[in-house]
Motif scaffolding. Structure first.
Motif, mmCIF file in Angstrom:
data_model
loop_
_atom_site.group_PDB
_atom_site.id
_atom_site.type_symbol
_atom_site.label_atom_id
_atom_site.label_comp_id
_atom_site.label_asym_id
_atom_site.label_seq_id
_atom_site.Cartn_x
_atom_site.Cartn_y
_atom_site.Cartn_z
ATOM 1 N N ALA A 257 0.719 -0.865 -0.014
ATOM 2 C CA ALA A 257 -0.134 -0.120 -0.322
ATOM 3 C C ALA A 257 1.014 1.172 0.439
ATOM 4 O O ALA A 257 2.517 1.203 0.325
ATOM 5 C CB ALA A 257 -1.397 -0.108 1.171
ATOM 6 N N GLU A 258 -0.072 2.310 -0.559
ATOM 7 C CA GLU A 258 1.105 3.603 -0.498
ATOM 8 C C GLU A 258 0.939 4.306 0.769
ATOM 9 O O GLU A 258 0.899 5.307 0.545
ATOM 10 C CB GLU A 258 0.803 4.471 -1.984
ATOM 11 N N ILE A 259 -0.682 3.626 1.080
ATOM 12 C CA ILE A 259 -1.285 4.583 2.608
ATOM 13 C C ILE A 259 -1.700 3.711 2.705
ATOM 14 O O ILE A 259 -2.715 2.567 3.117
ATOM 15 C CB ILE A 259 -2.765 5.959 1.776
ATOM 16 N N LEU A 260 -1.621 4.203 4.408
ATOM 17 C CA LEU A 260 -1.845 3.650 5.747
ATOM 18 C C LEU A 260 -2.648 4.314 6.105
ATOM 19 O O LEU A 260 -3.057 4.873 6.653
ATOM 20 C CB LEU A 260 -1.146 2.599 6.208
ATOM 21 N N LEU A 261 -3.865 3.622 6.899
ATOM 22 C CA LEU A 261 -5.095 3.938 7.550
ATOM 23 C C LEU A 261 -5.833 3.291 8.214
ATOM 24 O O LEU A 261 -5.752 2.246 8.909
ATOM 25 C CB LEU A 261 -6.444 3.863 7.012
ATOM 26 N N VAL A 262 -5.061 4.255 9.954
ATOM 27 C CA VAL A 262 -4.602 3.097 10.990
ATOM 28 C C VAL A 262 -5.626 4.144 12.165
ATOM 29 O O VAL A 262 -5.399 5.080 12.223
ATOM 30 C CB VAL A 262 -3.272 3.461 11.824
ATOM 31 N N ASP A 263 -6.294 2.895 12.871
ATOM 32 C CA ASP A 263 -7.246 3.754 13.750
ATOM 33 C C ASP A 263 -7.009 3.184 15.302
ATOM 34 O O ASP A 263 -7.181 1.821 14.888
ATOM 35 C CB ASP A 263 -8.495 3.271 13.490
ATOM 36 N N GLU A 264 -6.148 3.368 16.007
ATOM 37 C CA GLU A 264 -5.763 2.842 17.179
ATOM 38 C C GLU A 264 -4.793 1.110 17.073
ATOM 39 O O GLU A 264 -4.690 0.553 18.087
ATOM 40 C CB GLU A 264 -6.938 2.331 18.278
ATOM 41 N N LYS B 64 10.266 4.887 3.049
ATOM 42 C CA LYS B 64 10.079 4.787 1.271
ATOM 43 C C LYS B 64 9.464 5.921 0.298
ATOM 44 O O LYS B 64 8.771 5.261 0.173
ATOM 45 C CB LYS B 64 9.396 3.714 1.728
ATOM 46 N N GLY B 65 8.297 6.416 1.606
ATOM 47 C CA GLY B 65 7.496 7.212 1.164
ATOM 48 C C GLY B 65 5.911 7.565 1.410
ATOM 49 O O GLY B 65 5.184 8.144 0.391
ATOM 50 N N GLY B 66 5.739 6.455 1.730
ATOM 51 C CA GLY B 66 4.176 5.503 2.407
ATOM 52 C C GLY B 66 3.472 6.896 3.098
ATOM 53 O O GLY B 66 3.983 7.629 3.889
ATOM 54 N N ALA B 67 2.461 7.372 2.842
ATOM 55 C CA ALA B 67 1.648 7.993 3.743
ATOM 56 C C ALA B 67 0.769 7.331 4.875
ATOM 57 O O ALA B 67 0.094 6.418 4.911
ATOM 58 C CB ALA B 67 0.340 8.960 2.834
ATOM 59 N N ILE B 68 0.423 7.720 6.072
ATOM 60 C CA ILE B 68 -0.426 7.421 7.036
ATOM 61 C C ILE B 68 -1.302 8.622 7.954
ATOM 62 O O ILE B 68 -1.097 8.968 7.746
ATOM 63 C CB ILE B 68 0.654 6.586 8.167
ATOM 64 N N LEU B 69 -2.722 7.757 7.702
ATOM 65 C CA LEU B 69 -3.601 8.607 8.259
ATOM 66 C C LEU B 69 -4.210 7.837 9.359
ATOM 67 O O LEU B 69 -4.103 6.828 9.592
ATOM 68 C CB LEU B 69 -4.723 8.670 7.310
ATOM 69 N N PHE B 70 -3.513 8.524 10.044
ATOM 70 C CA PHE B 70 -3.534 7.708 12.212
ATOM 71 C C PHE B 70 -4.565 8.530 12.815
ATOM 72 O O PHE B 70 -4.082 9.503 13.527
ATOM 73 C CB PHE B 70 -2.398 7.779 12.187
ATOM 74 N N VAL B 71 -5.346 8.225 13.925
ATOM 75 C CA VAL B 71 -6.423 8.008 13.998
ATOM 76 C C VAL B 71 -6.600 7.683 15.030
ATOM 77 O O VAL B 71 -6.649 6.280 15.661
ATOM 78 C CB VAL B 71 -8.101 8.022 13.599
ATOM 79 N N SER B 72 -6.035 8.276 16.944
ATOM 80 C CA SER B 72 -6.377 8.293 17.395
ATOM 81 C C SER B 72 -6.081 8.719 19.390
ATOM 82 O O SER B 72 -5.676 10.576 18.878
ATOM 83 C CB SER B 72 -4.288 7.803 17.965
ATOM 84 N N HIS B 73 -6.635 8.151 20.187
ATOM 85 C CA HIS B 73 -6.405 9.812 21.566
ATOM 86 C C HIS B 73 -5.140 9.367 21.938
ATOM 87 O O HIS B 73 -4.598 10.579 22.895
ATOM 88 C CB HIS B 73 -8.217 9.323 21.780
ATOM 89 N N ASP B 74 -4.175 8.602 21.189
ATOM 90 C CA ASP B 74 -2.954 7.714 21.978
ATOM 91 C C ASP B 74 -2.116 9.693 21.423
ATOM 92 O O ASP B 74 -1.486 8.784 21.077
ATOM 93 C CB ASP B 74 -2.694 6.870 21.848
ATOM 94 N N MET B 75 -1.728 10.261 23.022
ATOM 95 C CA MET B 75 -1.135 11.249 22.130
ATOM 96 C C MET B 75 0.519 11.376 22.430
ATOM 97 O O MET B 75 1.027 11.063 21.817
ATOM 98 C CB MET B 75 -1.493 12.696 23.146
ATOM 99 N N ASN B 76 0.804 10.033 22.865
ATOM 100 C CA ASN B 76 2.657 9.652 22.624
ATOM 101 C C ASN B 76 2.524 8.891 22.010
ATOM 102 O O ASN B 76 3.718 9.126 20.871
ATOM 103 C CB ASN B 76 2.689 8.486 23.628
#
Length: 163
Positions: free
Chosen positions: A79-86, A109-121
Motif C-alpha cells: 500500500a502507498e497509504i495506511l489508514l490506522v485507527d488505534e 519509503k514515501g508512504g503516507a499514514i492517516l493515523f486516528v488516535s487518542h493516544d497522544m504519545n
C-alpha cells in the motif's frame, strides 16, 4: 496507489478459515495476487509472531491475535497509504515497538499514514503533521508538539484541572 485500511484489522477474516487461509484471502482483498501473498507468507507470519497458530481456525484466536495478523498482512500489502485507527495498541510492548519501526520504514519509503488516535504519545511518536478534530471540525492543524500540547491543555481545562 493502494490504500490499506487498518481501521478494523481482521474484520474481513472468516472465522472458519485458518490463519494461513485468511492471510491469502485478506492479501487478495488488499490488492495482492495469490502468488504475491504466498511469496510474502513467511514474512507476514514472522512479523505477526503467530507461526504456531497459523493452521488453526481464526475463531480460536484472541482479538489481539486477529489484530496482529491483520496488521501484518496490511503492512506487507504494498500500500502507498495506511489508514490506522488505534491499531498500534495491539500486542505487548515489544510487538508495538516492532510495529512503530515498520511504520517508520514505511514513511521513509514515501508512504503516507492517516493515523486516528487518542493516544497522544503515539501521535507524537509517529506524526509529522497533526489535525485535531472536534465534532467534525478542524480545531488546529500543524506541528505535532504544538497541536498535541493544545489538545492536552484543552482536555485539562475541560476537567477543571491544571496541566
Amino acid at each position: 496507489g493502494r490504500v490499506a485500511p487498518l481501521l478494523q484489522l481482521g474484520a474481513g477474516f472468516h472465522p472458519d478459515l485458518t490463519g494461513l487461509e485468511n492471510v491469502i484471502f485478506n492479501g487478495v482483498v488488499l490488492g495482492l495476487t495469490r502468488k504475491q501473498v504466498l511469496k510474502r507468507m513467511d514474512a507476514i507470519v514472522e512479523f505477526s509472531e503467530l507461526k504456531d497458530f497459523m493452521d488453526a481456525p481464526v475463531r480460536t484466536y484472541s482479538s489481539g491475535m486477529i489484530l496482529r495478523l491483520g496488521f501484518s498482512v496490511a503492512l506487507h500489502s504494498d500500500a502507498e497509504i495506511l489508514l490506522v485507527d488505534e491499531a498500534l495498541a495491539v500486542g505487548d510492548l515489544a510487538f508495538q515497538h516492532k510495529c512503530y519501526e515498520k511504520i517508520s520504514e514505511f514513511q521513509k519509503k514515501g508512504g503516507a499514514i492517516l493515523f486516528v488516535s487518542h493516544d497522544m504519545n503515539a501521535v507524537r511518536k509517529s506524526a509529522s503533521r497533526v489535525i485535531w478534530l472536534s465534532e467534525g471540525k478542524v480545531v488546529q492543524d500543524g506541528n505535532p508538539d504544538e497541536v498535541v500540547s493544545a489538545y492536552e491543555a484543552s482536555t485539562q481545562s475541560e476537567k477543571g484541572t491544571s496541566p
